[in-house]
Design a protein around this motif. Sequence first.
Motif, PDB file in Angstrom:
ATOM      1  N   GLU A 108      -1.069   8.432  -0.999  1.00 29.26           N
ATOM      2  CA  GLU A 108      -1.449   9.258  -2.215  1.00 29.26           C
ATOM      3  C   GLU A 108      -0.190  10.050  -2.407  1.00 29.26           C
ATOM      4  OE1 GLU A 108      -4.744  11.778  -4.385  1.00 29.26           O
ATOM      5  OE2 GLU A 108      -5.266  10.943  -2.380  1.00 29.26           O
ATOM      6  N   ARG A 134      -7.823   1.414  -5.346  1.00 29.22           N
ATOM      7  CA  ARG A 134      -8.728   1.564  -3.928  1.00 29.22           C
ATOM      8  C   ARG A 134      -9.846   0.749  -3.888  1.00 29.22           C
ATOM      9  NH1 ARG A 134      -8.382   8.393  -3.787  1.00 29.22           N
ATOM     10  NH2 ARG A 134      -6.699   8.379  -2.249  1.00 29.22           N
ATOM     11  N   PHE A 148      -3.348   3.726  -2.139  1.00 31.75           N
ATOM     12  CA  PHE A 148      -3.284   2.950  -3.393  1.00 31.75           C
ATOM     13  C   PHE A 148      -2.730   1.592  -3.053  1.00 31.75           C
ATOM     14  CE2 PHE A 148      -1.386   1.251  -7.145  1.00 31.75           C
ATOM     15  CZ  PHE A 148      -2.162   1.692  -8.065  1.00 31.75           C
ATOM     16  N   GLU A 191      -7.792   6.522   1.615  1.00 30.72           N
ATOM     17  CA  GLU A 191      -7.455   4.974   1.500  1.00 30.72           C
ATOM     18  C   GLU A 191      -6.174   4.917   0.736  1.00 30.72           C
ATOM     19  OE1 GLU A 191      -9.219   1.074  -0.556  1.00 30.72           O
ATOM     20  OE2 GLU A 191     -10.609   2.475   0.148  1.00 30.72           O
ATOM     21  N   TYR A 194       0.796  -1.129   0.132  1.00 31.52           N
ATOM     22  CA  TYR A 194      -0.075  -0.126  -0.134  1.00 31.52           C
ATOM     23  C   TYR A 194       0.813   1.217  -0.226  1.00 31.52           C
ATOM     24  CZ  TYR A 194      -3.671  -3.120   1.433  1.00 31.52           C
ATOM     25  OH  TYR A 194      -4.698  -4.406   1.550  1.00 31.52           O
TER      26      TYR A 194
END
Length: 856
Positions: free
Chosen positions: A328, A354, A364, A362, A325
């Motif tokens: 952003e 997402r 990426f 959230e 993950y």
Amino acid sequence: MRIIKASNANTPNWREISVKTNIPEALKPLDEIAHNLWWSWTNEAGHLFRDLDSDLWKKVHQNPVLFLQRMNYDKMEELAKDAAIVKRVNKLYSDFRAYMDVKPDLKRPSVAYLCMEYGLSHVLKIYSGGLGILAGDYLKEASDSNVDLCAVGFLYRFGYFTQTLSMDGQQVAKYEAQNFGELPIERELDANGQPVVVDVPYINYTVHAYVWRVNVGRIKLYLLDTDNEMNSEFDRSITHSLYGGDWENRLKQEILLGIGGIQLLKKLGIKKDIYHCNEGHAALCNVQRLVDYVKEGMTFNEALEVVRTSSLYTVHTPVPAGHDYFDEGLFGKYMGGYASMLGISWDDFIGMGRVNPEDHNERFCMSTFACNTSSWVNGVSWLHGKVSKDMFSSIWKGYFPEELSNVGYVTNGVHFPTWCASEWKTLYGKHFDKSYINDQSNATLWEAIYNVPDAEIWKTRVALKQKLVDYIKRAFREDWLKNQGDPSRIVSILEKINPNALIIGFARRFATYKRAHLLFSDLDRLSKIVNNPNYPVQFLFAGKAHPHDGAGQGLIKKIYEISRRPEFLGKIIFLENYDMQLARRLVTGVDIWMNTPTRPLEASGTSGEKALMNGVVNLSVLDGWWLEGYREGAGWALTEKRTYQNQEQQDQLDAATIYSLLENEILPLYYARNSKGYSEGWIRTVKNSIAQVAPHYTMKRQLDDYYTKYYTPLAERAKLLFADNFHKAKEIALWKEQVAERWDNINVVSSQKEPGVDSTTLESGRKYKAQFVIDEQGLDDVVGFELVILHDDEEGKTHVTGTYPFEVKKREGNLFTFEGFVTIPNAGAFKVAYRMFPKNADLPHRQDFCYVKWFN
């Protein structure tokens, strides 16, 4: 008087020269063979190199390239005059060329395979563990099966770390630079003889990567290398270490693998039918493919149809936390320019990574992006496929995990020629049908093991155990004396390694869910087991913990400390630096392969499959591949069902089960010796394991499954979509755009239901008629409608009891009348609702266009 100086010398101006190996003509074929990893799974090749100079072969750790470089020219000249040696060289080269000159099978789809690591040989340190070993085995079998496949990865300067233990059992990670000139690799050159360079855009600058080629039999593996003078020191390190550095470096690596990997293939003029992303690290390959199609004039939606239908994503982790993950801000720093290249907004672009695209908090996720840009997703065992449906179900909202037909599985296998000891190959070759090596998945052929005399099986097992013991004494003596002090204790440990004892192996990555600690839950009971003079047993542990995994390193330290206690000295041994070389010795030399993961966190596991082929019996939790592979009388299993929700209590129960199995079944069976010195019952278990389990877990079977389940269907659909300048792909994209534009306005305008349908109490087995009229807003029969019935199991988990489609009975303009029946066959508590979805015969599955509306 002039004093004479004691020293008078100027500073030399050293000139660096490179001395190329000069090999006599008669031995020159060896250089070609050394630069093709075919030698790594061909016993005759290794035996020949060893016989040329056994001491040097050991000194260079069985690296044939370095072996030829280090061999004295006079020695080579002498060997070149030896007629017997030259005859063996010519025979080996003849076999090699006969193998290499076979053209690939063009009837099967071609594949580009991208992965972060490859375990091909201990000589080439570009792997860390199971993912890499699997990928390496896959390339070898692709070569043996003669398929049209190429692969992309990294050439790491330092690779993964070398492990040693300090005197107090602390793991010491040491990164050792690889000398590329001493490896079985070759620099990829262009038509002018110049090194191929791939230029990959990063923010507002470019990273330049050299390309190296590994010849894996008939398969080409291309490796990117940023450690060159064209790059800054910050970018040279991109390919320094496997899974090393911070999250920014990880993102830079994944950009290089995915985007750089596709650019590499384009630069070499390579285009394949299918692009296989092996784990989420390579997910950005689909970004570059999308960009390329958009540059050719496609819209983004058209490009997505083309990329999806030719992409497969394989997931290897069973928990969301195991995926990559990126915040952003960091992701946008490097990938911010791609949205405009694709002709879409930044929110749409990052939203593809997402689960909830509108949630700006959230991160990426590479795996989510891979799911959204691939037609099919697969786990690596039956159970892991099921776990993956649960793990990814929130991506395809409106459907329940068991309904995700786009998520399947292919159970991992292992490359038989690599992992099967030469002694077993000789035995199989003597007693099996000669076709078995090319028909490894044919279980009938393996039944011939029942005709092999028990004494021959036992003799083979004893020989391999002795090899393991000799290897441990030879390979670990020096390091133990250097790092772990007290020479008398080290000598005592080495002397106590007993080839006549039952030897149990446990070797894998030291993560807490692997539960290496399980055996040590009751030290008093364990002490009685290992110190029973009638049933001697020894445990060999090996494995690395990630340098940032403190808990995993703590497990290693704990085992080390226990192994130093007087009652366990020489009975429990930790072997450092688990690599392919040590793995090969362990899976061929121990008697039992033990695996104790926390259910259901073992995606597949393959070490036990390697052990199978060598007459080693498995003792494992029914998780991963063993849930499918276990057969009664062919090994031992701990149930897959949890008795306790509390993990500590479950661990104690599982440990007690292992102790009981050892005390009451395994040890008595192993030591039930007949007059010939072996246990007939044990040999029967070995034979059952080989005959009933082994043929189902070869890499040959795995590769065939990928073609049957994924590559061939994907390629057939891609052929349909790509024809006539991608006519069908563009048609589908346009259809989706039209449906998406009007979807919010497509609704049920009226309904008629038989009395009682909407009641909270229905009668089992009775059919209740229902009609729904849907306004399709000018579209032509694009809607499907169905009844969905749910129930909760004993653990409170919701499952689909059944889905019952409604049929179109009438059409008046935009109004479509759907008719069906509400019926529940069994009494009980259920939930019911009606689901509307887009339908199109050209879609591979519903998740390809996951629009859903629910009605009551």
